[in-house]
Design a protein around this motif. Structure first.
Motif, PDB file in Angstrom:
ATOM      1  N   THR A   1       0.971  -1.181   0.146  1.00 38.15           N
ATOM      2  CA  THR A   1      -0.160  -0.061  -0.099  1.00 38.15           C
ATOM      3  C   THR A   1       0.848   1.321   0.192  1.00 38.15           C
ATOM      4  OG1 THR A   1       0.163   0.116   2.528  1.00 38.15           O
ATOM      5  CG2 THR A   1      -1.825  -1.214   1.399  1.00 38.15           C
ATOM      6  N   ASP A   2       0.348   2.363  -0.295  1.00 39.02           N
ATOM      7  CA  ASP A   2       1.193   3.756  -0.221  1.00 39.02           C
ATOM      8  C   ASP A   2       0.740   4.383   1.008  1.00 39.02           C
ATOM      9  OD1 ASP A   2      -1.635   4.694  -0.460  1.00 39.02           O
ATOM     10  OD2 ASP A   2      -1.447   5.361  -2.407  1.00 39.02           O
ATOM     11  N   ILE A   3       1.307   5.438   1.260  1.00 40.85           N
ATOM     12  CA  ILE A   3       1.198   6.008   2.541  1.00 40.85           C
ATOM     13  C   ILE A   3      -0.293   6.350   2.985  1.00 40.85           C
ATOM     14  CG2 ILE A   3       1.516   8.633   1.764  1.00 40.85           C
ATOM     15  CD1 ILE A   3       2.948   7.276   4.960  1.00 40.85           C
TER      16      ILE A   3
ATOM     17  N   ILE B   1      -1.622  -0.908  -3.771  1.00 38.60           N
ATOM     18  CA  ILE B   1      -1.047  -1.008  -4.943  1.00 38.60           C
ATOM     19  C   ILE B   1      -0.891  -2.196  -5.803  1.00 38.60           C
ATOM     20  CG2 ILE B   1       0.801  -0.260  -6.293  1.00 38.60           C
ATOM     21  CD1 ILE B   1      -0.303   2.187  -4.726  1.00 38.60           C
TER      22      ILE B   1
ATOM     23  N   LEU C   1       7.013   2.081  -9.139  1.00 41.06           N
ATOM     24  CA  LEU C   1       6.415   2.824  -8.070  1.00 41.06           C
ATOM     25  C   LEU C   1       7.098   4.219  -8.239  1.00 41.06           C
ATOM     26  CD1 LEU C   1       6.806   0.353  -5.078  1.00 41.06           C
ATOM     27  CD2 LEU C   1       4.720   0.894  -6.420  1.00 41.06           C
TER      28      LEU C   1
ATOM     29  N   GLY D   1       8.383   7.728  -3.071  1.00 41.56           N
ATOM     30  CA  GLY D   1       7.602   7.668  -1.704  1.00 41.56           C
ATOM     31  C   GLY D   1       7.755   6.646  -0.642  1.00 41.56           C
TER      32      GLY D   1
ATOM     33  N   TYR E   1       6.106   3.410   1.321  1.00 46.06           N
ATOM     34  CA  TYR E   1       5.052   2.233   1.123  1.00 46.06           C
ATOM     35  C   TYR E   1       5.303   1.428   2.112  1.00 46.06           C
ATOM     36  CZ  TYR E   1       5.027   4.114  -3.807  1.00 46.06           C
ATOM     37  OH  TYR E   1       4.970   5.098  -4.899  1.00 46.06           O
TER      38      TYR E   1
END
Length: 285
Positions: A237-239, A244, A261, A264, A266
């Motif tokens: 998952t992202d923040i 994802i 990606l 960032g 993750y």
């Protein structure tokens, strides 16, 4: 204390006689709001409150009147938005060290802030209020963190209390502006940090922070060979908590290749038959 830095996943710290660990971030299996269905009670009512169980862009929302107007369900402040039943299974011999809650939220016009953020004890808001009370929510969806690895929110938390299906969090918001505004909450998550005396068995002593490792050179997640037989699902998952991709590793598969990606932070979420382990990683292409 409100913590604006994410501290998630399973930490593995060995001291002379204590193992420090965590479970989460977990999502709530139950959502509601206080005074549900009471039309005469003060505070605006939340709509679509079950949407806080999943990070999918579908929001719980509450329409707030202009400050300081309040008459029953037309009010400048909301009723408590309640998230509970987070599915924790903290071992009986553990000491609970802290609780970290994460709320993915936004508002329409910038006049809204949380005014009360408390844990639920005996199915009622209790303990310290971890809302700063004066920081407006962003018009863009963002994650706000409350608590810390060593913050018990003023409560005598035990494994039994945090494992209870009625354990959770209650959030009240208010509109401080002279115009109506709407608050939105997409997702609520919680992580519990705890310590075990040396020799007390816990799944996370065997399957922990070393289970998964991100290789930027290969753009892949590398799984520990020793833990392969316990893993049944891996997701990324992202923040904000948005998924994802996910994998169901084949027998003996140690390398999971990721899609491209952007830079960032993750989270690799490894689900075993008994536990969920979360590992944060950063992409810096």
């Amino acid at each position: 204390m409100k913590n604006i830095l994410l501290i998630a996943g399973v930490s593995f710290l060995l001291t002379e006689n204590i193992f420090s660990q965590s479970q989460g971030p977990n999502s709530p299996a139950t959502a509601s709001y206080s005074a549900l269905g009471c039309l005469a009670c003060p505070g605006s009512e939340w709509n679509n409150y079950n949407n806080i169980q999943i990070a999918d862009g579908q929001n719980a929302e509450v329409e707030l009147r202009d400050f300081p107007f309040c008459f029953q369900t037309a009010c400048f402040y909301s009723r408590y938005l309640i998230a509970k039943n987070f599915g924790f299974a903290i071992p009986a011999g553990a000491s609970v060290d802290g609780v970290l809650a994460a709320v993915s939220c936004r508002n329409a016009f910038g006049g809204i802030n949380d005014t009360i953020v408390q844990l639920l004890s005996a199915n009622q808001p209790a303990g310290n209020n971890n809302s700063p009370g004066n920081l407006p929510w962003s018009p863009l969806t963002s994650v706000i963190f409350y608590g810390d690895t060593n913050d018990l929110w003023g409560l005598p938390l035990t494994p039994d209390s945090v494992n209870d299906t009625d354990f959770g969090i209650a959030v009240m918001v208010r509109n401080s502006s002279a115009s109506p505004d709407t608050a939105f909450v997409d997702h609520v998550q919680m992580t519990v940090y705890y310590s075990l005396p040396t020799g007390t068995f816990s799944q996370t002593r065997i399957i922990g922070i070393s289970t998964v490792h991100y290789s930027q050179d290969e753009n892949a997640l590398l799984l520990s060979k020793d833990a392969l037989h316990d893993i049944n699902l891996v997701s990324v998952t992202d923040i904000t908590g948005k998924e994802i991709c996910f994998f169901v590793p084949a027998a003996g598969q140690q390398k999971l290749f990721l899609p491209v990606l952007t830079n960032g932070v993750y989270f690799a979420i490894v689900k075993t038959y008994e536990k969920t382990i979360v590992q944060k990683f950063a992409v810096t292409n």
